[in-house]
Design an enzyme around this catalytic site. Structure first.
Site, PDB file in Angstrom:
ATOM      1  CE  LYS A 106      -3.779  -2.528   2.020  1.00 26.90           C
ATOM      2  NZ  LYS A 106      -4.480  -3.011   3.208  1.00 26.90           N
ATOM      3  CD  GLN A 123      -3.369  -4.681   6.312  1.00 24.62           C
ATOM      4  OE1 GLN A 123      -3.260  -3.704   5.582  1.00 24.62           O
ATOM      5  NE2 GLN A 123      -3.971  -5.791   5.912  1.00 24.62           N
ATOM      6  CG  ASP A 181      -9.784  -0.559   4.286  1.00 26.41           C
ATOM      7  OD1 ASP A 181      -9.418  -0.827   3.119  1.00 26.41           O
ATOM      8  OD2 ASP A 181      -9.117  -0.851   5.301  1.00 26.41           O
TER       9      ASP A 181
END
Ligand code: NAD
Length: 278
Positions: A52, A96, A119
């Site tokens: 990422k 995460q 997200d």
């Protein structure tokens, strides 16, 4: 023989488009900034986080990295998220997953400001997806829609069967396909006669987390098959939830594993970061 949907090439195309946009916005004094929080040192999570950060660097998105100890308290993590929520220089916040067992994942996700939830997991964004509102969409399902669109596959009026009802893939994939005017059926572990259902699919999206579970018997002639699954086999190679060798001759389009849905997830995360500053 199926047309192979090249997720690697399509994701690269998206990243290049975003890179150009980032350069234009930079001239206008705007740069996107993504804060990435990792708790503990799980090797798979570290690989995802690094990928990422690399994608951010490629496009011209700033990234801030927070590496917290496995033993960090839930309150400390929530407090960091609240700080980042209030920091005007930060446009996107990503925690995460998975998190250690002593931390409530749901609480963490709901603490991220919906306006920075790149997200797309916050209830407000999930609600917006289901009511036709504006909001961030979960990256993997958003990537599936891009794969279909950029391969010229029409969805309106098509019967789409989604196998899997997880919050991050199955359910949002079904909601997006509905938004794209498909007729949608969701199958899951309690579905009876799975094969009967999947054989009706013009577009079959498989996100069940079972290596090579779907063979040609589950697939209608000429169906479009999207394989979300990703598993490492004993020989070290990757495979999906679809038995590629069996299904490929019967499908009209198919995504390979690796190189199908996988690369799209990060590309769509980058898209969400950019949309935060548009
Ligand atoms: P999950 O385990 O949360 O959900 C699996 C779903 O499949 C469940 O809803 C379950 O009901 C259904 N299911 C399981 N067995 C079934 C059966 N025998 N028949 C019918 N339905 C069944 O998994 P997930 O997070 O949705 O991920 C699914 C797969 O996609 C996994 O392999 C995961 O590694 C992969 N994944 C890939 C990406 C990517 O970027 N490519 C992203 C997320 C997940």
């Amino acid at each position: 023989m199926a047309h192979i949907i090249d997720g690697k090439a399509i994701s690269q195309q998206i990243k290049d488009e975003l890179k150009e946009e980032a350069a234009r916005l930079k001239e206008a004094g705007k740069t996107a900034c993504l804060a990435v929080i990792q708790v503990g040192k799980d090797p798979a999570s570290s690989v995802y986080v690094n990928n990422k950060k690399k994608a951010c660097a490629y496009i011209g998105i700033e990234s801030l990295s927070y590496e917290l100890e496995e033993t960090v308290s839930e309150e400390e993590l929530l407090s960091l998220i609240r700080d980042l929520n209030g920091n005007p220089a930060v446009n996107g916040i990503l925690v995460q997953l998975p998190l250690p067992a002593h931390i409530d994942e749901f609480k963490v996700i709901q603490t991220i400001s919906p306006e920075k939830d790149v997200d797309g997991f916050h209830e407000k964004n999930v609600g917006a997806l289901n009511t036709g509102g504006k909001g961030f969409v979960s990256c993997t399902p958003a990537g599936i829609i891009q794969l279909l669109k950029r391969s010229g596959i029409s969805t309106a009026g098509k019967h789409c069967v989604v196998i899997g009802r997880s919050n991050i893939v199955g359910k949002p994939a079904a909601a997006l396909m509905l938004r794209e005017n498909a007729t949608v059926t969701i199958c899951h572990s309690r579905t009876q006669n799975l094969k009967e259902m999947t054989r009706q699919a013009d577009i079959l999206i498989v996100a069940m987390g079972r290596p090579k579970a779907i063979d040609a018997d589950y697939v209608k002639d000429g169906a479009v098959v999207i394989d979300v699954g990703i598993h490492r086999m004993e020989n070290g190679k990757l495979c999906g939830d679809v038995d590629y060798a069996s299904v490929e001759p019967k499908a009209s389009y198919i995504t390979p594993v690796p190189g199908g849905v996988g690369p799209m997830t990060i590309a769509m995360l980058m898209e969400n970061c950019m949309s935060a500053i548009r």
